[in-house]
Design a protein around this motif. Structure first.
Motif, mmCIF file in Angstrom:
data_model
loop_
_atom_site.group_PDB
_atom_site.id
_atom_site.type_symbol
_atom_site.label_atom_id
_atom_site.label_comp_id
_atom_site.label_asym_id
_atom_site.label_seq_id
_atom_site.Cartn_x
_atom_site.Cartn_y
_atom_site.Cartn_z
ATOM 1 N N ARG A 169 0.846 -1.196 0.000
ATOM 2 C CA ARG A 169 0.000 0.000 0.000
ATOM 3 C C ARG A 169 0.880 1.244 0.000
ATOM 4 O O ARG A 169 1.380 1.667 1.039
ATOM 5 C CB ARG A 169 -0.912 0.006 1.232
ATOM 6 N N PRO A 170 1.104 1.856 -1.170
ATOM 7 C CA PRO A 170 1.965 3.040 -1.217
ATOM 8 C C PRO A 170 1.290 4.246 -0.580
ATOM 9 O O PRO A 170 0.079 4.453 -0.715
ATOM 10 C CB PRO A 170 2.184 3.260 -2.719
ATOM 11 N N VAL A 171 2.076 5.045 0.120
ATOM 12 C CA VAL A 171 1.597 6.249 0.790
ATOM 13 C C VAL A 171 2.480 7.420 0.371
ATOM 14 O O VAL A 171 3.712 7.295 0.364
ATOM 15 C CB VAL A 171 1.633 6.083 2.330
ATOM 16 N N LEU A 172 1.858 8.535 0.024
ATOM 17 C CA LEU A 172 2.626 9.722 -0.326
ATOM 18 C C LEU A 172 3.271 10.311 0.912
ATOM 19 O O LEU A 172 2.690 10.291 2.012
ATOM 20 C CB LEU A 172 1.731 10.755 -0.992
ATOM 21 N N LEU A 173 4.449 10.870 0.745
ATOM 22 C CA LEU A 173 5.188 11.403 1.879
ATOM 23 C C LEU A 173 4.408 12.503 2.588
ATOM 24 O O LEU A 173 4.469 12.627 3.814
ATOM 25 C CB LEU A 173 6.542 11.925 1.399
#
Length: 265
Positions: A169-173
């Motif tokens: 699950r990619p998360v933006l910084l």
């Protein structure tokens, strides 16, 4: 130190990978050597892996938290290379024979969208370069018998790199404060540790900056698409065949790993 000594040490470590038999510490042989010699030993192994068809897919920072430094008896970070063969999928058993004396660490993982070339990289540069963040578990391993390592040994041994499992699950910084990201680590359903991103040099981003500037002095650029592991939020825990590990990181989600059973000889 001579090239023969460097190549000899590298070959002993490569043989440990091949046979699963650890070697004695290198430090007594290299008592007068600079740490740059240890990095030369590590690089010689990376070059052999590339000749054999493996590919560098990123870097890891080791010894980045106070807990890990106390555990390993060192006082500074180091770095190693991550190759394609080190990456494992979640929920798929990881071959136990891959490792000699594995330990597990929960980490955030940066995936870069832009190159980072040091020295001179700032926090602002690092933030702009990160495409997204994933929860990760790093399997650290030592080709040195009984983990009897000093800073020279672990650097020469590619920063005790072993394997990586990335969450999906990619998360933006911008959507997470990595300093405040809390972590729980469970092994076989038992809570063994808690930690936070701030344990990693104050912020995992500081670790990314340190890495970019350190490898930049060696002529290395952190490339788009590469994964950077900035360091563990907790101390490392030994794992054995059949163990199941889950890390839950606030704002990032969970990541799990299963070490497969060792095949009968």
């Amino acid at each position: 130190m001579s090239s023969d000594q460097v190549q000899g040490a590298a070959q002993r470590l490569l043989e440990a990978y091949r046979t699963g038999t650890p070697i004695d510490p290198l430090t007594p042989e290299f008592t007068q050597a600079e740490l740059s010699t240890a990095y030369r030993i590590a690089q010689a192994q990376v070059e052999q892996w590339e000749k054999d068809g493996d590919t560098v897919k990123g870097h890891k920072v080791g010894l980045a938290s106070a807990a890990i430094q106390r555990q390993m008896g060192v006082e500074q970070p180091d770095f190693g290379h991550l190759t394609a063969s080190m990456f494992h999928l979640e929920h798929q058993p990881i071959p136990a024979a891959t490792y000699i004396q594995p330990r597990i660490e929960p980490e955030t993982a940066f995936v870069l969208g832009r190159p980072l070339t040091g020295p001179g990289v700032t926090i602002a540069d690092a933030v702009r370069a990160v495409e997204f963040v994933l929860p990760a578990l790093e399997i650290v391993d030592s080709r040195i018998r009984d983990w009897k390592i000093g800073i020279f040994d672990t650097i020469a041994d590619n920063a005790s790199s072993g394997g990586v499992v990335l969450g999906s699950r990619p998360v933006l910084l911008r959507d997470v404060d990595l300093r405040l990201t809390g972590c729980t680590l469970h092994i076989n359903g038992e809570l063994v540790a808690t930690g936070a991103g701030g344990a990693v040099l104050g912020s995992p981003l500081n670790s990314l900056v340190w890495l970019a500037n350190t490898v930049g002095r060696l002529g290395v650029t952190l490339e788009p698409g590469h994964v950077v592991l900035p360091g563990s939020m907790t101390k490392a825990f030994p794992i054995s065949p059949g163990d199941s590990v889950v890390a839950n990181m606030s704002g990032l989600g969970t990541v799990s790993a299963v070490l497969g059973e060792r095949a009968e000889q």
